[in-house]
Scaffold this motif. Structure first.
Motif, mmCIF file in Angstrom:
data_model
loop_
_atom_site.group_PDB
_atom_site.id
_atom_site.type_symbol
_atom_site.label_atom_id
_atom_site.label_comp_id
_atom_site.label_asym_id
_atom_site.label_seq_id
_atom_site.Cartn_x
_atom_site.Cartn_y
_atom_site.Cartn_z
ATOM 1 N N ASP A 13 -2.558 -5.764 -2.347
ATOM 2 C CA ASP A 13 -2.037 -6.071 -4.009
ATOM 3 C C ASP A 13 -1.447 -5.066 -3.924
ATOM 4 O O ASP A 13 -0.414 -5.264 -4.996
ATOM 5 N N SER A 14 -1.179 -4.335 -3.431
ATOM 6 C CA SER A 14 -0.976 -2.889 -3.842
ATOM 7 C C SER A 14 1.059 -2.618 -3.764
ATOM 8 O O SER A 14 1.549 -4.152 -2.755
ATOM 9 N N ALA A 15 1.568 -2.355 -4.523
ATOM 10 C CA ALA A 15 2.979 -2.320 -4.900
ATOM 11 C C ALA A 15 3.581 -1.357 -3.760
ATOM 12 O O ALA A 15 4.103 -0.647 -3.389
ATOM 13 N N ASP A 96 12.183 4.112 -8.502
ATOM 14 C CA ASP A 96 12.858 3.910 -9.702
ATOM 15 C C ASP A 96 12.410 2.403 -9.745
ATOM 16 O O ASP A 96 11.978 1.669 -11.294
ATOM 17 N N GLY A 97 12.560 1.444 -8.731
ATOM 18 C CA GLY A 97 11.447 0.268 -9.530
ATOM 19 C C GLY A 97 9.379 -0.293 -9.583
ATOM 20 O O GLY A 97 9.416 -0.856 -9.645
ATOM 21 N N GLY A 98 9.557 1.266 -9.679
ATOM 22 C CA GLY A 98 7.607 1.720 -9.723
ATOM 23 C C GLY A 98 6.397 0.774 -8.158
ATOM 24 O O GLY A 98 5.646 0.649 -8.206
ATOM 25 N N ALA A 99 7.300 1.455 -7.294
ATOM 26 C CA ALA A 99 6.708 1.437 -5.870
ATOM 27 C C ALA A 99 5.129 2.355 -6.024
ATOM 28 O O ALA A 99 5.942 3.700 -6.381
ATOM 29 N N GLU A 100 4.523 1.858 -5.802
ATOM 30 C CA GLU A 100 3.087 2.974 -5.309
ATOM 31 C C GLU A 100 3.460 3.497 -3.818
ATOM 32 O O GLU A 100 2.581 4.608 -3.382
ATOM 33 N N PHE A 101 3.989 2.628 -2.964
ATOM 34 C CA PHE A 101 3.912 3.386 -1.437
ATOM 35 C C PHE A 101 5.682 2.645 -0.563
ATOM 36 O O PHE A 101 5.628 1.411 -1.326
ATOM 37 N N VAL A 102 5.730 3.246 0.238
ATOM 38 C CA VAL A 102 7.437 2.960 0.571
ATOM 39 C C VAL A 102 7.445 2.910 1.935
ATOM 40 O O VAL A 102 6.702 4.336 2.664
ATOM 41 N N ALA A 103 7.323 2.063 2.261
ATOM 42 C CA ALA A 103 7.909 1.858 3.888
ATOM 43 C C ALA A 103 9.011 1.966 4.322
ATOM 44 O O ALA A 103 10.395 1.391 3.886
ATOM 45 N N GLN A 104 9.059 2.555 5.803
ATOM 46 C CA GLN A 104 10.605 2.415 6.025
ATOM 47 C C GLN A 104 10.816 2.067 7.798
ATOM 48 O O GLN A 104 9.609 2.225 8.592
ATOM 49 N N MET A 105 11.492 1.385 7.687
ATOM 50 C CA MET A 105 11.563 0.615 9.345
ATOM 51 C C MET A 105 12.928 0.333 9.920
ATOM 52 O O MET A 105 13.949 -0.699 9.033
ATOM 53 N N ASP A 106 13.200 0.103 11.093
ATOM 54 C CA ASP A 106 14.453 -0.207 11.767
ATOM 55 C C ASP A 106 14.333 -2.059 11.611
ATOM 56 O O ASP A 106 13.770 -2.448 11.504
ATOM 57 N N TRP A 179 4.948 5.428 3.463
ATOM 58 C CA TRP A 179 5.292 7.052 2.275
ATOM 59 C C TRP A 179 3.734 6.432 1.103
ATOM 60 O O TRP A 179 4.270 5.350 0.302
ATOM 61 N N ARG A 180 3.603 7.265 0.954
ATOM 62 C CA ARG A 180 2.419 7.068 -0.863
ATOM 63 C C ARG A 180 4.303 7.648 -1.782
ATOM 64 O O ARG A 180 4.493 8.981 -1.658
ATOM 65 N N ALA A 181 3.764 7.286 -2.888
ATOM 66 C CA ALA A 181 5.297 7.225 -3.724
ATOM 67 C C ALA A 181 4.949 8.793 -4.164
ATOM 68 O O ALA A 181 6.246 9.509 -4.585
ATOM 69 N N ASP A 182 4.347 9.508 -4.715
ATOM 70 C CA ASP A 182 4.399 10.518 -5.438
ATOM 71 C C ASP A 182 4.274 11.709 -4.014
ATOM 72 O O ASP A 182 4.841 12.640 -4.122
ATOM 73 N N THR A 183 3.940 11.174 -2.436
ATOM 74 C CA THR A 183 4.407 12.437 -1.853
ATOM 75 C C THR A 183 6.307 12.389 -1.680
ATOM 76 O O THR A 183 6.962 13.440 -1.223
ATOM 77 N N LEU A 184 6.989 11.233 -1.341
ATOM 78 C CA LEU A 184 8.736 11.531 -2.029
ATOM 79 C C LEU A 184 9.005 12.151 -3.172
ATOM 80 O O LEU A 184 10.057 12.729 -2.831
ATOM 81 N N ARG A 185 8.193 12.080 -4.516
ATOM 82 C CA ARG A 185 8.641 12.971 -4.917
ATOM 83 C C ARG A 185 8.597 13.780 -4.991
ATOM 84 O O ARG A 185 9.420 14.373 -5.524
ATOM 85 N N ALA A 186 7.769 14.601 -4.238
ATOM 86 C CA ALA A 186 7.359 15.961 -3.759
ATOM 87 C C ALA A 186 8.204 16.611 -3.412
ATOM 88 O O ALA A 186 8.749 17.725 -3.482
#
Length: 254
Positions: A13-15, A96-106, A179-186
């Motif tokens: 259920d993670s965001a 900004d939308g509240g994601a806890e985790f952010v994935a990237q893919m082609d 990515w963890r959201a906190d890592t991206l912010r760091a």
């Protein structure tokens, strides 16, 4: 097509927001969205960042967003500014939308969407800042139809960057990760300079310089069947020069 792993209830259920940059991917985006929404991840959202594609990809993204208003977001950018700029824009919006985790893919389906729950599960079960879907760790595979020159270019690029930046990641040019959201912010997305494919290398370099662990998980990398590669001479030149720029600009970063 491999079946996705089933994560336990608190994790699935993670965001999670999946950022997908697009330029002339009208034939691939609907299939990618369908496969992503079929994953057992009810907290998954998809953000399509389109660089004003002349083939109508943006219009298709709008239709998908209208069909799935709670799960798909279409972002229209002014023009083709490069993969790196699209990712910075999309990731910033995801945070900004509240994601806890952010994935990237082609968008071209070279990255198997069904591997995404496994990447997320690895991230959640460790203290890593990011998890890469890697072609070059044991178990990783390349599509037999991937052209020989692309294999050679990818292999040389990884060797070249390893030599210059001394980053202990086997698939330094990988574009499939969580990515963890906190890592991206760091890291600070406003710190990122790359416009093109060197964005991948820059993100890995910044993360490791700041002390974040990155784990690689094997995937099978598929050759695209629809559309054309966006690799240009300009992006190759930027990728060649960027490691020197990174070493100089971030020489005091730790």
């Amino acid at each position: 097509m491999a079946q996705p792993v089933e994560l336990p209830a608190p994790w699935r259920d993670s965001a999670l927001t999946v950022v997908v940059p697009t330029y002339n991917e009208v034939g691939n985006v609907p299939r990618l969205v369908e496969r992503l929404l079929a994953l057992p991840l009810p907290g998954l959202r998809i953000l399509i960042a389109d660089d004003n594609s002349p083939d109508g990809t943006g219009e298709v993204a709008d239709k998908l967003a209208a069909r799935h208003p709670d799960r798909v977001i279409a972002v229209h950018r002014a023009g083709k500014e490069g993969l790196g700029r699209a990712y910075v824009d999309g990731m910033t919006r995801a945070l900004d939308g509240g994601a806890e985790f952010v994935a990237q893919m082609d968008a071209d389906l070279s990255h198997p969407p069904e591997a995404l729950p496994g990447l997320l599960g690895t991230l959640l079960s460790t203290r890593a800042g990011a998890v890469i879907g890697s072609r070059y760790v044991p178990g990783g595979q390349l599509d037999e139809n991937w052209p020989l020159y692309r294999r050679a270019l990818s292999g040389w690029a990884n060797f070249y960057v390893h030599t210059l930046l001394n980053v202990r990641i086997r698939d330094l040019t990988a574009g499939f990760k969580v990515w963890r959201a906190d890592t991206l912010r760091a890291i600070g997305l406003d710190r990122v300079q790359s416009n093109g494919y060197s964005f991948q290398v820059e993100m890995h370099y910044l993360a490791t310089r700041l002390g974040h662990t990155i784990i690689e998980v094997p995937i099978r990398f598929e050759e695209r069947t629809v559309g054309a590669s966006k690799m240009t001479t300009r992006t190759k030149i930027e990728s060649a020069v960027m490691p020197f720029r990174l070493r100089w600009k971030h020489r005091g970063l730790s």
